[in-house]
Design a protein around this motif. Structure first.
Motif, PDB file in Angstrom:
ATOM      1  N   ASN A   8      37.516  43.019  57.194  1.00 26.68           N
ATOM      2  CA  ASN A   8      38.589  42.963  56.198  1.00 26.68           C
ATOM      3  C   ASN A   8      39.922  43.186  56.899  1.00 26.68           C
ATOM      4  O   ASN A   8      40.248  44.299  57.304  1.00 26.68           O
ATOM      5  CB  ASN A   8      38.362  44.035  55.121  1.00 26.68           C
ATOM      6  N   TYR A 152      37.181  39.266  42.496  1.00 24.90           N
ATOM      7  CA  TYR A 152      36.900  39.388  43.926  1.00 24.90           C
ATOM      8  C   TYR A 152      35.562  38.735  44.273  1.00 24.90           C
ATOM      9  O   TYR A 152      35.436  38.082  45.314  1.00 24.90           O
ATOM     10  CB  TYR A 152      36.912  40.862  44.341  1.00 24.90           C
ATOM     11  N   GLU A 153      34.587  38.893  43.401  1.00 24.96           N
ATOM     12  CA  GLU A 153      33.297  38.242  43.657  1.00 24.96           C
ATOM     13  C   GLU A 153      33.439  36.721  43.600  1.00 24.96           C
ATOM     14  O   GLU A 153      32.854  36.008  44.429  1.00 24.96           O
ATOM     15  CB  GLU A 153      32.251  38.704  42.652  1.00 24.96           C
ATOM     16  N   LEU A 155      36.100  34.998  44.337  1.00 23.62           N
ATOM     17  CA  LEU A 155      36.768  34.580  45.564  1.00 23.62           C
ATOM     18  C   LEU A 155      35.766  34.523  46.717  1.00 23.62           C
ATOM     19  O   LEU A 155      35.763  33.563  47.506  1.00 23.62           O
ATOM     20  CB  LEU A 155      37.908  35.541  45.893  1.00 23.62           C
ATOM     21  N   ALA A 156      34.923  35.530  46.833  1.00 21.30           N
ATOM     22  CA  ALA A 156      33.897  35.535  47.890  1.00 21.30           C
ATOM     23  C   ALA A 156      32.969  34.338  47.750  1.00 21.30           C
ATOM     24  O   ALA A 156      32.666  33.654  48.746  1.00 21.30           O
ATOM     25  CB  ALA A 156      33.096  36.834  47.834  1.00 21.30           C
ATOM     26  N   ARG A 157      32.534  34.058  46.531  1.00 21.02           N
ATOM     27  CA  ARG A 157      31.631  32.926  46.306  1.00 21.02           C
ATOM     28  C   ARG A 157      32.321  31.592  46.609  1.00 21.02           C
ATOM     29  O   ARG A 157      31.683  30.660  47.123  1.00 21.02           O
ATOM     30  CB  ARG A 157      31.111  32.939  44.874  1.00 21.02           C
ATOM     31  N   CYS A 175      38.288  38.048  57.424  1.00 23.87           N
ATOM     32  CA  CYS A 175      39.016  37.727  56.197  1.00 23.87           C
ATOM     33  C   CYS A 175      40.460  38.184  56.405  1.00 23.87           C
ATOM     34  O   CYS A 175      40.738  39.378  56.467  1.00 23.87           O
ATOM     35  CB  CYS A 175      38.402  38.440  55.008  1.00 23.87           C
ATOM     36  N   THR A 181      43.005  40.189  49.763  1.00 25.15           N
ATOM     37  CA  THR A 181      41.958  40.373  50.771  1.00 25.15           C
ATOM     38  C   THR A 181      41.679  41.855  50.987  1.00 25.15           C
ATOM     39  O   THR A 181      40.511  42.272  51.092  1.00 25.15           O
ATOM     40  CB  THR A 181      42.377  39.707  52.093  1.00 25.15           C
ATOM     41  N   GLY A 183      41.906  44.121  48.847  1.00 26.49           N
ATOM     42  CA  GLY A 183      41.146  44.591  47.701  1.00 26.49           C
ATOM     43  C   GLY A 183      41.916  45.573  46.846  1.00 26.49           C
ATOM     44  O   GLY A 183      41.354  46.569  46.363  1.00 26.49           O
ATOM     45  N   THR A 196      35.544  44.849  47.081  1.00 23.04           N
ATOM     46  CA  THR A 196      36.487  43.918  47.705  1.00 23.04           C
ATOM     47  C   THR A 196      35.807  42.561  47.914  1.00 23.04           C
ATOM     48  O   THR A 196      34.576  42.470  47.937  1.00 23.04           O
ATOM     49  CB  THR A 196      36.969  44.439  49.060  1.00 23.04           C
ATOM     50  N   TYR A 197      36.603  41.512  48.077  1.00 24.28           N
ATOM     51  CA  TYR A 197      35.961  40.216  48.316  1.00 24.28           C
ATOM     52  C   TYR A 197      35.216  40.184  49.650  1.00 24.28           C
ATOM     53  O   TYR A 197      34.118  39.601  49.730  1.00 24.28           O
ATOM     54  CB  TYR A 197      36.956  39.067  48.118  1.00 24.28           C
ATOM     55  N   LEU A 201      31.331  39.212  49.983  1.00 18.90           N
ATOM     56  CA  LEU A 201      30.962  38.174  50.944  1.00 18.90           C
ATOM     57  C   LEU A 201      29.778  38.623  51.789  1.00 18.90           C
ATOM     58  O   LEU A 201      28.827  37.869  52.023  1.00 18.90           O
ATOM     59  CB  LEU A 201      32.161  37.848  51.827  1.00 18.90           C
TER      60      LEU A 201
END
Length: 205
Positions: A8, A152-153, A155-157, A175, A181, A183, A196-197, A201
């Protein structure tokens, strides 16, 4: 994703110029397989960090080129729509001219998409993912800009979907970005734990 090493490297309040300045230290030094780059909210919305569109795109181009030269695959990202009324509690309405905050974001997103398409750079279209989501209010935090855990999830996906077909599960991902980013407002902010994303991830299957 099990086996991924995720870093991060989000710093609140930063624009793409500041991200570029720390690219060697915060990205190249880790020798990752991928760098996920999400800048733009400060470039477009935060008056002291405003950056002209041509300079913003030039910074993305420099970062992608520097990543490629180091054998790192860069993934760019579009900027999500914000809730304007909460934003105006902290920023001046007149700062955004007749186009308004989301009009400005849309203009920058058009440039990001065009640049990524022209240069054949991988793009996580988070802006489009947010528009497709069933409940915007479940994604955006009360401040109108940052994200709730579901955001945030998402964005990760969105990032993961871009690279998933090429992952073996033992890659390293940096990231790089601003407070999204980092968070902001999330459990585990600044880390790869919690909500956090980068944390999502690392844990997504």
């Amino acid at each position: 994703m099990a086996g991924l090493t995720v870093h991060n490297k989000g710093i609140g309040g930063q624009n793409s110029e500041q991200g570029r300045a720390r690219f060697e230290k915060d990205v190249v030094a880790f020798k990752p397989d991928y760098v996920f780059i999400y800048f733009g909210l400060n470039d477009t919305l935060n008056e002291p960090r405003f950056l002209a569109l041509d300079k913003f795109i030039a910074n993305l181009e420099w970062m992608e080129s520097s990543a490629r030269a180091a054998g790192i695959k860069a993934v760019l990202c579009t900027i999500h729509r914000v809730a304007e009324e909460p934003l105006y509690k902290r920023h001046k309405r007149e700062s955004y001219g007749v186009e308004g905050p989301n009009g400005k974001i849309a203009r920058y997103n058009a440039a990001i998409r065009a640049f990524a398409k022209e240069k054949k750079i991988s793009l996580a279209d988070f802006a489009a993912a947010v528009e497709r989501a069933p409940a915007y209010e479940n994604i955006i935090s009360p401040d109108g800009v940052h994200l709730k855990p579901a955001g945030y999830e998402l964005l990760a996906r969105t990032f993961l979907a871009v690279v998933a077909s090429g992952l073996r599960g033992n890659e390293t991902i940096v990231c790089l970005g601003d407070s999204v980013t980092f968070g902001a407002g999330a459990k585990g902010a600044g880390t790869v734990e919690g909500d956090t994303y980068p944390a999502f991830l690392k844990s997504l299957k």
